[in-house]
Design a protein around this motif. Structure first.
Motif, short mmCIF file in Angstrom:
data_model
loop_
_atom_site.label_atom_id
_atom_site.label_comp_id
_atom_site.label_asym_id
_atom_site.label_seq_id
_atom_site.Cartn_x
_atom_site.Cartn_y
_atom_site.Cartn_z
N GLY A 41 -10.54 2.25 37.90
CA GLY A 41 -10.14 1.58 36.67
C GLY A 41 -10.78 0.22 36.45
O GLY A 41 -10.38 -0.50 35.54
N GLN A 42 -11.77 -0.13 37.27
CA GLN A 42 -12.39 -1.45 37.18
C GLN A 42 -13.86 -1.36 36.78
O GLN A 42 -14.45 -0.27 36.75
N GLY A 43 -14.45 -2.50 36.50
CA GLY A 43 -15.88 -2.57 36.27
C GLY A 43 -16.64 -2.58 37.58
O GLY A 43 -16.04 -2.45 38.66
N LEU A 44 -17.95 -2.73 37.51
CA LEU A 44 -18.78 -2.73 38.70
C LEU A 44 -18.92 -4.14 39.27
O LEU A 44 -19.07 -5.11 38.53
N GLN A 45 -18.87 -4.22 40.59
CA GLN A 45 -19.04 -5.49 41.28
C GLN A 45 -20.24 -5.39 42.21
O GLN A 45 -20.39 -4.41 42.93
N LEU A 46 -21.09 -6.41 42.20
CA LEU A 46 -22.27 -6.40 43.05
C LEU A 46 -21.88 -6.57 44.51
O LEU A 46 -21.19 -7.51 44.87
N LEU A 47 -22.35 -5.63 45.36
CA LEU A 47 -22.12 -5.73 46.80
C LEU A 47 -23.25 -6.49 47.48
O LEU A 47 -23.02 -7.35 48.33
N LEU A 48 -24.49 -6.14 47.12
CA LEU A 48 -25.66 -6.77 47.71
C LEU A 48 -26.88 -6.41 46.90
O LEU A 48 -26.85 -5.51 46.07
N LYS A 49 -27.98 -7.15 47.20
CA LYS A 49 -29.22 -6.92 46.46
C LYS A 49 -30.40 -7.20 47.37
O LYS A 49 -30.30 -7.97 48.33
N TYR A 50 -31.53 -6.57 47.05
CA TYR A 50 -32.77 -6.81 47.76
C TYR A 50 -33.86 -7.12 46.74
O TYR A 50 -34.10 -6.33 45.81
N PHE A 51 -34.51 -8.25 46.93
CA PHE A 51 -35.66 -8.60 46.10
C PHE A 51 -36.93 -8.62 46.92
O PHE A 51 -37.97 -8.14 46.50
N SER A 52 -36.87 -9.25 48.10
CA SER A 52 -38.03 -9.36 48.97
C SER A 52 -37.54 -9.92 50.30
O SER A 52 -36.36 -10.25 50.46
N GLY A 53 -38.46 -10.04 51.27
CA GLY A 53 -38.11 -10.68 52.54
C GLY A 53 -37.49 -9.70 53.52
O GLY A 53 -37.88 -8.54 53.60
#
Lengths: 114, 115
Positions: A41-53
């Motif tokens: 019943g909720q929206g999406l929440q960011l857990l983690l992300k990868y850009f580089s490194g």
């Protein structure tokens, strides 16, 4: 065109067990990769992300993910699952063709047994 | 923290009604998005906007329109609601440039039922 595949529609684990959710992407260059969680019943929440490194990325709630270019994968892991982790998990990729709009996988539903 | 709010959590409308779904973000983001979410289909992009009064079609724009008169507000309009538009609608926003622009912030969603 960029695309994301989450091979598992449902995953069932026991509380305290380890978890790995699979994500495979299709993209020409180094992608921007994300894992989101959606509680009922909720929206999406960011857990983690990868850009580089560093290819091993730490996120919130004890989650981590590893970027493996050779396998075009960005799998999400947690060493010990809690009942509150039961939710829908979405992998997303962005940056393909210069687009800032992410492409989402169809999601994996995590069920946690006590 | 970025906050994205949606005007209603639950909405029940009749077939043929005009429906407005409102979304407001408080972080001065240029980019805003509307998705619908259906079981087994994930998130599908309906429309997005990269500036005030600007809009672009997403993957499934048919039956929908949008309005962005102010930077913080992005509205989704169902001109004549149909039962196949029963769904969860999610609004999101993002920064305009740099790697951060790919990271989206989501509202809590509106569960729309058309009867």
């Amino acid at each position: 065109a960029q695309s994301v595949t989450q091979p598992d529609i449902h995953i069932t684990v026991s509380e305290g067990a380890s978890l790995e959710l699979r994500c495979n992407y299709s993209y020409g260059a180094t992608p921007y990769l994300f894992w989101y969680v959606q509680s009922p019943g909720q929206g999406l929440q960011l857990l983690l992300k990868y850009f580089s490194g560093d290819t091993l990325v730490q996120g919130i709630k004890g989650f981590e993910a590893e970027f493996k270019r050779s396998q075009s994968s960005f799998n999400l892991r947690k060493p010990s699952v809690h009942w509150s982790d039961a939710a829908e998990y979405f992998c997303a990729v962005a940056g393909g063709g210069g687009s800032y709009i992410p492409t989402f996988g169809r999601g994996t539903s995590l069920i946690v047994h006590p | 923290d970025v906050k994205v709010t949606q005007s209603s959590r639950y909405l029940v409308k009749r077939t043929g009604e005009k429906v407005f779904l409102e979304c407001v973000q408080d972080m001065d983001h240029e980019n805003m998005f509307w998705y619908r979410q259906d079981p087994g289909l994930g998130l599908r992009l309906i429309y997005f906007s990269y500036d005030v009064k600007m809009k672009e079609k997403g993957d499934i724009p048919e039956g929908y329109s949008v309005s962005r008169e102010k930077k913080e507000r992005f509205s989704l309009i169902l001109e004549s609601a149909s039962t196949n538009q029963t769904s969860m609608y999610l609004c999101a926003s993002s920064f305009p440039s740099g790697p951060g622009e790919y990271e989206q912030y989501f509202g809590p969603g509106t569960r729309l039922t058309v009867t």
